[in-house]
Design a protein around this motif. Structure first.
Motif, PDB file in Angstrom:
ATOM      1  N   VAL A 187       0.843  -1.187   0.000  1.00 25.76           N
ATOM      2  CA  VAL A 187       0.000   0.000   0.000  1.00 25.76           C
ATOM      3  C   VAL A 187       0.881   1.242   0.000  1.00 25.76           C
ATOM      4  CG1 VAL A 187      -1.810   1.242   1.227  1.00 25.76           C
ATOM      5  CG2 VAL A 187      -1.760  -1.249   1.291  1.00 25.76           C
ATOM      6  N   ASN A 188       0.649   2.124  -0.959  1.00 22.19           N
ATOM      7  CA  ASN A 188       1.447   3.349  -1.061  1.00 22.19           C
ATOM      8  C   ASN A 188       0.810   4.424  -0.183  1.00 22.19           C
ATOM      9  OD1 ASN A 188       3.289   5.280  -1.825  1.00 22.19           O
ATOM     10  ND2 ASN A 188       2.259   5.760  -3.740  1.00 22.19           N
ATOM     11  N   SER A 189       1.051   4.328   1.126  1.00 25.73           N
ATOM     12  CA  SER A 189       0.444   5.244   2.085  1.00 25.73           C
ATOM     13  C   SER A 189       1.517   5.880   2.946  1.00 25.73           C
ATOM     14  CB  SER A 189      -0.557   4.483   2.968  1.00 25.73           C
ATOM     15  OG  SER A 189      -0.887   5.230   4.113  1.00 25.73           O
ATOM     16  N   GLN A 190       1.585   7.217   2.904  1.00 25.75           N
ATOM     17  CA  GLN A 190       2.542   7.914   3.765  1.00 25.75           C
ATOM     18  C   GLN A 190       2.201   7.692   5.234  1.00 25.75           C
ATOM     19  OE1 GLN A 190       3.603  11.973   3.063  1.00 25.75           O
ATOM     20  NE2 GLN A 190       3.619  11.760   0.833  1.00 25.75           N
ATOM     21  N   ILE A 191       0.904   7.608   5.539  1.00 25.57           N
ATOM     22  CA  ILE A 191       0.494   7.378   6.929  1.00 25.57           C
ATOM     23  C   ILE A 191       0.997   6.018   7.392  1.00 25.57           C
ATOM     24  CG2 ILE A 191      -1.479   7.017   8.448  1.00 25.57           C
ATOM     25  CD1 ILE A 191      -3.025   9.010   6.851  1.00 25.57           C
ATOM     26  N   LEU A 192       0.757   4.990   6.581  1.00 21.23           N
ATOM     27  CA  LEU A 192       1.179   3.644   6.959  1.00 21.23           C
ATOM     28  C   LEU A 192       2.698   3.562   7.050  1.00 21.23           C
ATOM     29  CD1 LEU A 192      -0.081   0.941   7.622  1.00 21.23           C
ATOM     30  CD2 LEU A 192       0.146   0.302   5.221  1.00 21.23           C
ATOM     31  N   LYS A 193       3.390   4.183   6.088  1.00 18.29           N
ATOM     32  CA  LYS A 193       4.857   4.201   6.132  1.00 18.29           C
ATOM     33  C   LYS A 193       5.343   4.923   7.390  1.00 18.29           C
ATOM     34  CE  LYS A 193       5.588   4.082   1.109  1.00 18.29           C
ATOM     35  NZ  LYS A 193       5.999   4.872  -0.075  1.00 18.29           N
ATOM     36  N   SER A 194       4.668   6.012   7.725  1.00 12.79           N
ATOM     37  CA  SER A 194       5.046   6.774   8.912  1.00 12.79           C
ATOM     38  C   SER A 194       4.859   5.942  10.171  1.00 12.79           C
ATOM     39  CB  SER A 194       4.205   8.048   8.991  1.00 12.79           C
ATOM     40  OG  SER A 194       4.517   8.786  10.145  1.00 12.79           O
ATOM     41  N   PHE A 195       3.710   5.249  10.267  1.00  8.50           N
ATOM     42  CA  PHE A 195       3.440   4.417  11.434  1.00  8.50           C
ATOM     43  C   PHE A 195       4.455   3.278  11.535  1.00  8.50           C
ATOM     44  CE2 PHE A 195      -1.379   5.454  11.524  1.00  8.50           C
ATOM     45  CZ  PHE A 195      -1.080   6.722  11.967  1.00  8.50           C
ATOM     46  N   ASN A 196       4.720   2.634  10.406  1.00  2.00           N
ATOM     47  CA  ASN A 196       5.685   1.526  10.421  1.00  2.00           C
ATOM     48  C   ASN A 196       7.071   2.009  10.834  1.00  2.00           C
ATOM     49  OD1 ASN A 196       3.798  -0.364   9.618  1.00  2.00           O
ATOM     50  ND2 ASN A 196       4.221  -0.102   7.441  1.00  2.00           N
ATOM     51  N   PHE A 197       7.450   3.199  10.330  1.00  2.00           N
ATOM     52  CA  PHE A 197       8.744   3.773  10.697  1.00  2.00           C
ATOM     53  C   PHE A 197       8.801   4.054  12.197  1.00  2.00           C
ATOM     54  CE2 PHE A 197      11.030   7.770  11.590  1.00  2.00           C
ATOM     55  CZ  PHE A 197      12.328   7.364  11.285  1.00  2.00           C
ATOM     56  N   ILE A 198       7.734   4.673  12.707  1.00  2.00           N
ATOM     57  CA  ILE A 198       7.699   5.025  14.136  1.00  2.00           C
ATOM     58  C   ILE A 198       7.729   3.770  15.004  1.00  2.00           C
ATOM     59  CG2 ILE A 198       6.256   6.044  15.952  1.00  2.00           C
ATOM     60  CD1 ILE A 198       5.274   8.033  13.757  1.00  2.00           C
ATOM     61  N   ILE A 199       6.923   2.769  14.631  1.00  2.00           N
ATOM     62  CA  ILE A 199       6.859   1.541  15.422  1.00  2.00           C
ATOM     63  C   ILE A 199       8.194   0.792  15.386  1.00  2.00           C
ATOM     64  CG2 ILE A 199       5.781  -0.735  15.570  1.00  2.00           C
ATOM     65  CD1 ILE A 199       3.180   0.598  14.628  1.00  2.00           C
ATOM     66  N   LYS A 200       8.812   0.708  14.208  1.00  3.33           N
ATOM     67  CA  LYS A 200      10.114   0.034  14.105  1.00  3.33           C
ATOM     68  C   LYS A 200      11.177   0.779  14.906  1.00  3.33           C
ATOM     69  CE  LYS A 200       9.371  -2.120   9.595  1.00  3.33           C
ATOM     70  NZ  LYS A 200       9.731  -2.122   8.157  1.00  3.33           N
ATOM     71  N   LEU A 201      11.139   2.105  14.801  1.00  5.88           N
ATOM     72  CA  LEU A 201      12.103   2.915  15.553  1.00  5.88           C
ATOM     73  C   LEU A 201      11.904   2.717  17.047  1.00  5.88           C
ATOM     74  CD1 LEU A 201      14.351   5.060  15.300  1.00  5.88           C
ATOM     75  CD2 LEU A 201      12.574   6.809  15.449  1.00  5.88           C
ATOM     76  N   CYS A 202      10.627   2.731  17.452  1.00  2.00           N
ATOM     77  CA  CYS A 202      10.330   2.527  18.879  1.00  2.00           C
ATOM     78  C   CYS A 202      10.791   1.150  19.342  1.00  2.00           C
ATOM     79  CB  CYS A 202       8.826   2.677  19.129  1.00  2.00           C
ATOM     80  SG  CYS A 202       8.217   4.376  18.985  1.00  2.00           S
ATOM     81  N   THR A 203      10.621   0.162  18.458  1.00  5.90           N
ATOM     82  CA  THR A 203      11.021  -1.202  18.821  1.00  5.90           C
ATOM     83  C   THR A 203      12.528  -1.284  19.063  1.00  5.90           C
ATOM     84  OG1 THR A 203       9.230  -2.067  17.450  1.00  5.90           O
ATOM     85  CG2 THR A 203      10.958  -3.613  18.086  1.00  5.90           C
ATOM     86  N   PHE A 204      13.304  -0.672  18.172  1.00  2.90           N
ATOM     87  CA  PHE A 204      14.758  -0.671  18.341  1.00  2.90           C
ATOM     88  C   PHE A 204      15.170   0.101  19.590  1.00  2.90           C
ATOM     89  CE2 PHE A 204      14.771  -1.523  13.687  1.00  2.90           C
ATOM     90  CZ  PHE A 204      15.481  -2.716  13.740  1.00  2.90           C
ATOM     91  N   VAL A 205      14.393   1.147  19.905  1.00  2.19           N
ATOM     92  CA  VAL A 205      14.726   1.986  21.059  1.00  2.19           C
ATOM     93  C   VAL A 205      14.212   1.371  22.347  1.00  2.19           C
ATOM     94  CG1 VAL A 205      14.222   4.215  22.146  1.00  2.19           C
ATOM     95  CG2 VAL A 205      14.817   4.121  19.719  1.00  2.19           C
TER      96      VAL A 205
ATOM     97  N   ILE B 175      16.526   0.579  25.849  1.00  2.00           N
ATOM     98  CA  ILE B 175      16.160   1.581  26.870  1.00  2.00           C
ATOM     99  C   ILE B 175      15.410   0.907  28.003  1.00  2.00           C
ATOM    100  CG2 ILE B 175      14.659   3.564  27.328  1.00  2.00           C
ATOM    101  CD1 ILE B 175      15.394   4.708  24.661  1.00  2.00           C
ATOM    102  N   GLY B 176      14.469   0.002  27.630  1.00  2.00           N
ATOM    103  CA  GLY B 176      13.674  -0.678  28.657  1.00  2.00           C
ATOM    104  C   GLY B 176      14.531  -1.462  29.647  1.00  2.00           C
ATOM    105  N   ILE B 177      15.534  -2.169  29.112  1.00  2.00           N
ATOM    106  CA  ILE B 177      16.400  -2.983  29.970  1.00  2.00           C
ATOM    107  C   ILE B 177      17.224  -2.088  30.903  1.00  2.00           C
ATOM    108  CG2 ILE B 177      18.397  -4.531  29.971  1.00  2.00           C
ATOM    109  CD1 ILE B 177      17.277  -5.656  27.293  1.00  2.00           C
TER     110      ILE B 177
END
Length: 811
Positions: A203-221, A225-227
């Motif tokens: 799906v060519n969606s900036q919203i979906l790309k933005s969410f995926n980017f944010i979620i992936k970034l949060c996952t790496f962070v 950070i949590g530990i």
């Protein structure tokens, strides 16, 4: 047909069973809608859900039940996604079932009806006018004319005789025949086209790309950070596991913008419901955004710009009177065994005019370009293209002079009479011109207004059709498509490089093959365009699958409907402006509301890192973030997201939401770090420090809500009042529930200073952010230039160092 049936027997029951056992069955290879199992899997098994489940389990283990309310958002998000997709699947499957018909086959010498999936190799199909060919076959008895427009886009009828191949997906327009099935299932022509489209479309969606980017970034962070954060807080809180888990979950939970994802799902679901009321079925929610962002819309001619009907716009008589002309036309229509739009148009024109009986009739063919017959009044009447009916232009100069005067974009036919009889397929001699008949495709209602709407919105319209260049050009001119006069014949485009250039240069294309349609869409995307494609036939499937947003007509093929993200249930192109307007309202409002959610995500990451190194307890509990989120994010975001908004979408979604969120983020982070440092010097209790952080964060977020609500209308004013009252009343009457403590004099003074500074700093920063959003293109271009200059400078510096090093080596 009875004579044919006596010569043919068809397969026996034993032969049918044998072929079924060998797998030679016409098992449908049509593109299917997503299964219910897949829908549940795609909505439940996501990284976003996995992270929240881990946090939920952690709180469940330590018994902190009041802090587990965030799972309600996760469950709501899953439910909305599943319900919407299943609803769309049911609607599309119903359309497919309604369009499915039984097939007549000859078996054991008898004609029976079966489903198309029960057809086996070597079956004898019984085909007549109106039948859709279910599998590739070869005519063994009889002859017919077929319409292959769903496969090729070409609307001209094609005569098929014995031993000619019939392709699955085409229709019998006239005639009757028996045809032997020579290919079944995936080997059929239509199935091969469908199979090329069987890949997962991103799906060519900036919203979906933005969410995926944010979620992936949060996952790496989150995990590192949590530990670190857990062990740091565990030491600060003296080994209290429950308090440490609650603090850690609060920090991690704040990094995940789950409310933003729920808001998006809800708002898109509301848009889906609104569109369904306009007879538009949405199969992929994020396609609403894709269509709202498109700058190129590719259109098929038939079914999109025009209906399946034609009409006679004028009849220019020569020597014949009106009654004689109508009688001749009525007689030709009555004698013809064909069913096509041209004859229907003539039939409507002549009305109840009584036809003459015919003794000999020659049907229309694509080779001769005329049809006619000899009638019992002793005359022969012929109708067709002028240059074929009257090959001697000088002899019939008056006819061609009259044609030259016609300025309309119409299909021109000439009617002629002769006292000579028609012989075989030869046109009669001594023809006398009777009339010129002007016929044109019937444009869809409001198609001109729809075309004008897209032109005003800066969307380039491109007509891509398998029909003749002249026909496509005339329709495009009538509908006001820009550049229609420069229509290009795609049979003259022989290389991919030529096609790539033509895709950008021209707006009207004729004689386009299915593969070329796909290549044109790819070329336009490679030129940097966001492309939408409308279509209804198997020949459109590959291009529909490739487009950023695909729109199908409900009356089209099953494959076209199933691969498309939007289906126009009433087959009305005039619905498109409403779809685009709804998309723009949705996306613009989501962009504005998403900024509220990004505030918490960004400041949670920054503060978590800060409190790993700063020896102090994390200031928030999940329940406190719930209070702040409900009245400064949740309620405002939903109200703002459902407001009217027809502005053209500009800039980049991720850049816009982050730019608007940063002023509040800067204020929140600055306030909390300042309060943490001050509390170290004045020995302010931890519970008061936490309370000050909650109040300053709420105020910073409310300032953002106020700025995003401008200009304030009645609904927004009520929303601001309710949110302010909610925070105040929640703090006063439910302070203990939200873990808020009464403030001392020192605490009140510190709070007052921080609030005053916040109001000033926020408004300055937000004004700067608005400027950056409005001038995104300039800002991005400047950023690229600076980056290029830096890269060039570094490259030169490295080059100089290398040269200097070589000189030193030589010395």
């Amino acid at each position: 047909m009875a004579d044919f049936q006596s010569e043919l027997k068809g397969l026996s029951e034993e032969e049918v069973r044998q072929r079924v056992g060998e797998g030679k069955v016409n098992i449908s290879s049509n593109l299917k809608t997503k299964s219910v199992k897949r829908i549940f899997y795609d909505n439940i098994c996501t990284l976003f859900n996995a992270i929240n489940v881990v946090l939920f389990i952690a709180l469940l283990v330590v018994g902190s039940y009041k802090n587990m309310l965030f799972m309600g958002i996760v469950l709501a998000n899953i439910t909305i996604g599943i319900v919407q997709e299943i609803r769309s699947k049911i609607s599309v499957d119903k359309l497919t079932i309604l369009s499915e018909k039984k097939v007549s086959v000859l078996r054991n010498g008898k004609i029976i009806e079966i489903s198309k999936e029960e057809i086996v190799l070597d079956d004898i199909l019984v085909l007549s006018r109106g039948s859709q060919i279910p599998a590739d076959c070869v005519v063994c008895k009889g002859e017919c004319k077929i319409n292959e427009s769903l496969l090729t886009g070409e609307s001209d009828l094609i005569l098929k005789k014995e031993n000619d191949e019939l392709l699955s997906g085409s229709f019998i327009a006239s005639g009757k025949c028996f045809a032997k099935v020579n290919k079944v299932g995936a080997d059929c022509y239509a199935a091969k086209i469908n199979n090329e489209a069987k890949y997962i479309k991103k799906v060519n969606s900036q919203i979906l790309k933005s969410f995926n980017f944010i979620i992936k970034l949060c996952t790496f962070v989150i995990f590192p950070i949590g530990i670190f954060f857990f062990f740091r807080q565990f030491g600060i809180q003296g080994g209290d596991i429950q308090g440490t888990v609650v603090s850690t979950v609060a920090a991690i939970d704040g990094m995940i913008p789950k409310g933003m994802i729920l808001l998006t799902s809800t708002v898109l679901a509301v848009s889906v419901i609104r569109m369904s009321s306009k007879k538009v079925l949405v199969q992929e929610m994020y396609s609403i955004e894709s269509l709202a962002r498109v700058d190129v819309l590719c259109l098929d001619k038939t079914g999109t710009l025009t209906t399946d009907k034609m009409n006679v716009t004028d009849i220019i008589n020569f020597v014949a009177d009106e009654n004689e002309v109508k009688t001749a036309l009525s007689s030709i229509v009555s004698a013809s065994d064909e069913i096509n739009a041209t004859l229907y148009a003539i039939k409507d024109c002549v009305g109840e005019t009584k036809p003459l009986n015919c003794s000999k009739f020659v049907p229309f063919s694509s080779e001769t370009k005329w049809s006619g017959g000899t009638f019992y009044n002793g005359k022969s009447y012929v109708i067709g293209a002028a240059e074929f009916v009257f090959p001697d232009r000088e002899k019939y100069k008056e006819v061609f002079d009259e044609i030259e005067k016609i300025s309309q974009t119409v299909r021109i036919l000439v009617l002629a009479s002769s006292d000579c009889a028609i012989s075989e397929s030869e046109i009669p001699q001594n023809l006398t011109p009777m009339a010129i008949v002007l016929i044109k495709d019937t444009l869809r209602d409001n198609v001109n207004e729809t075309v004008n709407y897209f032109k005003e919105q800066g969307v380039t319209l491109k007509v891509i059709s398998g029909d003749s260049v002249k026909t496509v050009k005339n329709i495009a001119l009538d509908t006001g498509i820009e550049g229609a006069e420069n229509a290009v014949d795609m049979t003259t485009i022989t290389t991919d490089d030529e096609l790539y250039e033509a895709a950008e240069k021209y707006n009207v294309f004729g004689r386009v093959t299915p593969i070329q349609k796909k290549k044109l869409v790819i070329a336009l995307k490679n030129h940097g365009h966001s492309v939408a494609m409308t279509g209804d036939g198997v020949n459109d499937v590959l291009a529909l699958k490739e487009a950023d947003c695909s729109v199908a007509m409900a009356s089209g093929s099953d494959a076209a409907r199933n691969v498309s993200q939007l289906v126009l249930v009433n087959n009305d192109f005039a619905s498109m402006p409403d779809v685009v307007a709804e998309g723009r309202r949705t996306i613009n409002n989501l962009e504005r509301s998403s900024s509220l959610y990004m505030v918490k995500t960004i400041y949670s990451v920054i503060l978590s890192i800060f409190f790993i190194f700063f020896h102090m307890q994390y200031p928030f509990e999940p329940i406190q973030l719930t209070l702040i989120g409900a009245f400064t994010v949740g309620i405002p975001s939903f109200v703002l997201a459902l407001q009217p908004n027809k502005n053209i979408i500009k800039g980049n979604f991720t850049f816009n939401i982050i730019a608007r969120a940063l002023p509040a983020v800067v204020c929140v982070v600055t306030n909390i770090i300042t309060a943490a440092i001050v509390c170290k010097f004045i020995a302010l209790p931890t519970d008061e420090f936490s309370t000050i952080c909650v109040y300053t964060t709420a105020i910073s977020c409310m300032l953002l809500v106020i700025r995003l609500s401008l200009p304030v209308n009645a609904l927004r004013a009520v929303m601001l009042a309710v949110c302010t009252a909610g925070i105040v009343l929640g703090s006063i009457f439910f302070g203990q529930f939200f873990s808020l403590a009464p403030l001392s004099i020192d605490g009140l003074v510190l709070l007052a200073i921080l609030v005053a500074a916040t109001i000033v700093i926020f408004n300055i920063l937000f004004s700067l952010a608005q400027y950056l959003v409005k001038n995104y293109t300039i800002v991005y271009a400047t950023y690229k230039r600076i980056l290029v200059k830096i890269c060039v400078s570094i490259k030169r510096l490295i080059h100089k160092i290398i040269i200097r090093g070589k000189k030193n080596d030589i010395q």
